[in-house]
Scaffold this active site. Structure first.
Site, PDB file in Angstrom:
ATOM      1  N   ASP A 111       0.880  -1.165   0.000  1.00 12.30           N
ATOM      2  CA  ASP A 111       0.000   0.000   0.000  1.00 12.30           C
ATOM      3  C   ASP A 111       0.930   1.230   0.000  1.00 12.30           C
ATOM      4  O   ASP A 111       2.113   1.111   0.339  1.00 12.30           O
ATOM      5  CB  ASP A 111      -0.853  -0.058   1.275  1.00 12.30           C
ATOM      6  CG  ASP A 111      -1.652   1.195   1.489  1.00 12.30           C
ATOM      7  OD1 ASP A 111      -2.368   1.609   0.563  1.00 12.30           O
ATOM      8  OD2 ASP A 111      -1.559   1.772   2.586  1.00 12.30           O
ATOM      9  N   LEU A 112       0.436   2.374  -0.384  1.00 15.45           N
ATOM     10  CA  LEU A 112       1.310   3.563  -0.429  1.00 15.45           C
ATOM     11  C   LEU A 112       1.171   4.420   0.834  1.00 15.45           C
ATOM     12  O   LEU A 112       2.069   4.486   1.671  1.00 15.45           O
ATOM     13  CB  LEU A 112       0.982   4.395  -1.673  1.00 15.45           C
ATOM     14  CG  LEU A 112       1.800   5.679  -1.819  1.00 15.45           C
ATOM     15  CD1 LEU A 112       3.276   5.386  -2.043  1.00 15.45           C
ATOM     16  CD2 LEU A 112       1.259   6.527  -2.978  1.00 15.45           C
ATOM     17  N   ASP A 113      -0.005   5.052   0.956  1.00 19.12           N
ATOM     18  CA  ASP A 113      -0.186   6.010   2.054  1.00 19.12           C
ATOM     19  C   ASP A 113      -0.185   5.289   3.397  1.00 19.12           C
ATOM     20  O   ASP A 113      -1.013   4.415   3.637  1.00 19.12           O
ATOM     21  CB  ASP A 113      -1.530   6.738   1.889  1.00 19.12           C
ATOM     22  CG  ASP A 113      -1.556   7.585   0.632  1.00 19.12           C
ATOM     23  OD1 ASP A 113      -0.473   7.944   0.144  1.00 19.12           O
ATOM     24  OD2 ASP A 113      -2.657   7.893   0.145  1.00 19.12           O
ATOM     25  N   THR A 138       1.743   9.894   3.890  1.00 16.65           N
ATOM     26  CA  THR A 138       0.845  10.893   3.312  1.00 16.65           C
ATOM     27  C   THR A 138      -0.518  10.853   3.994  1.00 16.65           C
ATOM     28  O   THR A 138      -1.341  11.735   3.772  1.00 16.65           O
ATOM     29  CB  THR A 138       0.678  10.669   1.796  1.00 16.65           C
ATOM     30  OG1 THR A 138       0.607   9.272   1.562  1.00 16.65           O
ATOM     31  CG2 THR A 138       1.837  11.249   1.022  1.00 16.65           C
ATOM     32  N   LYS A 162      -8.905   5.977   5.847  1.00 15.04           N
ATOM     33  CA  LYS A 162      -7.653   5.447   5.310  1.00 15.04           C
ATOM     34  C   LYS A 162      -7.923   4.302   4.343  1.00 15.04           C
ATOM     35  O   LYS A 162      -8.703   3.395   4.652  1.00 15.04           O
ATOM     36  CB  LYS A 162      -6.752   4.951   6.440  1.00 15.04           C
ATOM     37  CG  LYS A 162      -6.147   6.083   7.244  1.00 15.04           C
ATOM     38  CD  LYS A 162      -5.113   5.552   8.224  1.00 15.04           C
ATOM     39  CE  LYS A 162      -4.535   6.690   9.042  1.00 15.04           C
ATOM     40  NZ  LYS A 162      -3.607   6.187  10.054  1.00 15.04           N
ATOM     41  N   SER A 184      -2.425   0.743  -4.333  1.00 12.81           N
ATOM     42  CA  SER A 184      -2.918   1.917  -3.604  1.00 12.81           C
ATOM     43  C   SER A 184      -4.253   2.393  -4.158  1.00 12.81           C
ATOM     44  O   SER A 184      -4.506   2.292  -5.351  1.00 12.81           O
ATOM     45  CB  SER A 184      -1.884   3.046  -3.738  1.00 12.81           C
ATOM     46  OG  SER A 184      -2.420   4.271  -3.314  1.00 12.81           O
ATOM     47  N   ALA A 185      -5.065   2.947  -3.279  1.00 11.85           N
ATOM     48  CA  ALA A 185      -6.332   3.539  -3.706  1.00 11.85           C
ATOM     49  C   ALA A 185      -6.127   4.941  -4.283  1.00 11.85           C
ATOM     50  O   ALA A 185      -7.041   5.516  -4.870  1.00 11.85           O
ATOM     51  CB  ALA A 185      -7.283   3.623  -2.512  1.00 11.85           C
ATOM     52  N   LYS A 195     -11.052  -0.485  -1.877  1.00 13.54           N
ATOM     53  CA  LYS A 195     -10.845  -1.360  -0.721  1.00 13.54           C
ATOM     54  C   LYS A 195     -12.014  -1.142   0.234  1.00 13.54           C
ATOM     55  O   LYS A 195     -12.451  -0.006   0.353  1.00 13.54           O
ATOM     56  CB  LYS A 195      -9.533  -1.010  -0.004  1.00 13.54           C
ATOM     57  CG  LYS A 195      -8.277  -1.133  -0.871  1.00 13.54           C
ATOM     58  CD  LYS A 195      -7.072  -0.500  -0.156  1.00 13.54           C
ATOM     59  CE  LYS A 195      -5.854  -0.431  -1.059  1.00 13.54           C
ATOM     60  NZ  LYS A 195      -4.715   0.290  -0.471  1.00 13.54           N
ATOM     61  N   GLU A 199      -0.170  -3.294   4.631  1.00 16.77           N
ATOM     62  CA  GLU A 199      -1.288  -2.336   4.702  1.00 16.77           C
ATOM     63  C   GLU A 199      -1.372  -1.618   6.044  1.00 16.77           C
ATOM     64  O   GLU A 199      -1.139  -2.230   7.083  1.00 16.77           O
ATOM     65  CB  GLU A 199      -2.612  -3.080   4.522  1.00 16.77           C
ATOM     66  CG  GLU A 199      -3.293  -2.881   3.201  1.00 16.77           C
ATOM     67  CD  GLU A 199      -3.785  -1.474   2.910  1.00 16.77           C
ATOM     68  OE1 GLU A 199      -3.849  -0.639   3.836  1.00 16.77           O
ATOM     69  OE2 GLU A 199      -4.101  -1.192   1.744  1.00 16.77           O
ATOM     70  N   ASP A 200      -1.732  -0.343   6.014  1.00 15.51           N
ATOM     71  CA  ASP A 200      -1.916   0.394   7.281  1.00 15.51           C
ATOM     72  C   ASP A 200      -3.399   0.618   7.591  1.00 15.51           C
ATOM     73  O   ASP A 200      -3.716   1.165   8.646  1.00 15.51           O
ATOM     74  CB  ASP A 200      -1.229   1.764   7.229  1.00 15.51           C
ATOM     75  CG  ASP A 200      -1.969   2.739   6.332  1.00 15.51           C
ATOM     76  OD1 ASP A 200      -2.328   2.343   5.205  1.00 15.51           O
ATOM     77  OD2 ASP A 200      -2.214   3.879   6.763  1.00 15.51           O
TER      78      ASP A 200
HETATM   79  P1  B16 Z   1      -6.390  10.221  -3.608  1.00 12.39           P
HETATM   80  P2  B16 Z   1      -3.624   4.087  -0.003  1.00 12.39           P
HETATM   81  C1  B16 Z   1      -5.489   5.974  -0.086  1.00 12.39           C
HETATM   82  O1  B16 Z   1      -4.203   5.538  -0.371  1.00 12.39           O
HETATM   83  C2  B16 Z   1      -5.548   6.772   1.198  1.00 12.39           C
HETATM   84  O2  B16 Z   1      -5.220   5.944   2.299  1.00 12.39           O
HETATM   85  C3  B16 Z   1      -6.943   7.312   1.389  1.00 12.39           C
HETATM   86  O3  B16 Z   1      -6.996   8.072   2.571  1.00 12.39           O
HETATM   87  C4  B16 Z   1      -7.306   8.178   0.168  1.00 12.39           C
HETATM   88  O4  B16 Z   1      -8.626   8.657   0.262  1.00 12.39           O
HETATM   89  C5  B16 Z   1      -7.153   7.335  -1.106  1.00 12.39           C
HETATM   90  O5  B16 Z   1      -5.841   6.817  -1.180  1.00 12.39           O
HETATM   91  C6  B16 Z   1      -7.430   8.142  -2.350  1.00 12.39           C
HETATM   92  O6  B16 Z   1      -6.391   9.057  -2.517  1.00 12.39           O
HETATM   93  O7  B16 Z   1      -7.332  11.262  -3.135  1.00 12.39           O
HETATM   94  O8  B16 Z   1      -4.942  10.655  -3.628  1.00 12.39           O
HETATM   95  O9  B16 Z   1      -6.800   9.584  -4.921  1.00 12.39           O
HETATM   96  O10 B16 Z   1      -3.545   4.038   1.489  1.00 12.39           O
HETATM   97  O11 B16 Z   1      -4.555   3.063  -0.608  1.00 12.39           O
HETATM   98  O12 B16 Z   1      -2.266   4.113  -0.649  1.00 12.39           O
HETATM   99 MG    MG Z   2      -2.775   3.252   3.355  1.00 13.24          MG
END
Ligand code: B16
Ligand code: MG
Length: 228
Positions: A9-11, A17, A45, A114-115, A145, A169-170
């Protein structure tokens, strides 16, 4: 087979982030007269941008027109990008690079799952783009997710069976997505939040290379066991 697919996962896993998402969403929510706690923020998240705004509006008991909704999502993203544009390689979380290099040495499959629709520019900013053999982000999936789509696509791109994949994953939603994909789920964060994960570590500094080697060899598999 001594090759596994490792999906990051990224964030909140590769970079922090999550704190910038929180700042940007809270600023937007406050402008609508809505507030939410860091605990409630856990529910944002890993979930998509659309779903995040829907949840905030639910908390504040507010409804918006489609145009207002779209415009607020753009406002939030602008605020979020103002933080992202200041990032550099120093913001990569502790020992992430060490783990990525170790996996590279061991010739393992490495993917991002990542989302976020901002995943690629973030990886570029922190100089990690070339570490991933595959990238699946918010632009590539139709289901957010805890739907497993993002991880199943990662496995496919790595040419690995889901049961031979591991997810870091966090988020609660992300751990659930990994479990639904039948992958080993490794929670990065707090035990009380991520208790559905097979294994949990506070961060990568707590994860030994022996643990990773045992995943690669198959000695460690998908069980609901907590290590911390
Ligand atoms: P964006 P991840 C997710 O990233 C974030 O955890 C989540 O808080 C955010 O709403 C989502 O990405 C969408 O991000 O607005 O940059 O498209 O944790 O799946 O890496
Ligand atoms: Mg995350």
């Amino acid at each position: 087979m001594n090759k596994k697919g490792f999906i990051f996962d990224l964030d909140g896993v590769v970079v922090d982030t999550a704190k910038y998402h929180f700042l940007a969403w809270r600023q937007l929510a406050n402008s609508l007269g809505i507030d939410f706690t860091e605990e409630e923020n856990e529910q944002l998240k890993g979930v998509s941008r659309v779903r995040s705004l829907e949840k905030i509006l639910e908390w504040g008991n507010k409804t918006l027109s489609q145009d207002e909704f779209t415009s607020l999502m753009a406002t939030k993203n602008e605020e979020y990008l103002s933080h992202i544009n200041k990032m550099d390689a120093n913001e990569v979380l502790p020992d992430v690079l060490k783990v990525l290099n170790f996996l590279e040495e061991r010739q393992q499959g490495i993917s991002l799952g990542s989302a976020s629709k901002n995943a690629r520019p973030i990886l570029e900013r922190v100089e990690l783009l070339n570490k991933f053999h595959a990238i699946v982000d918010g632009n590539d999936v139709s289901e957010a997710k805890p739907n497993p789509e993002v991880f199943l696509k990662g496995a496919e791109l790595l040419d690995m069976e889901p049961h031979n994949c591991v997810v870091f994953e966090d988020s609660v939603a992300g751990v659930q997505a990994a479990n639904r994909a039948n992958m080993i789920s490794i929670g990065i964060g707090e035990k009380h939040v991520l208790h559905e994960a097979d294994y949990i570590f506070k961060d990568f500094t707590e994860m030994s290379t022996q643990f990773i080697d045992e995943i690669i060899s198959g000695k460690i598999s998908k069980v609901n066991q907590i290590i911390q």
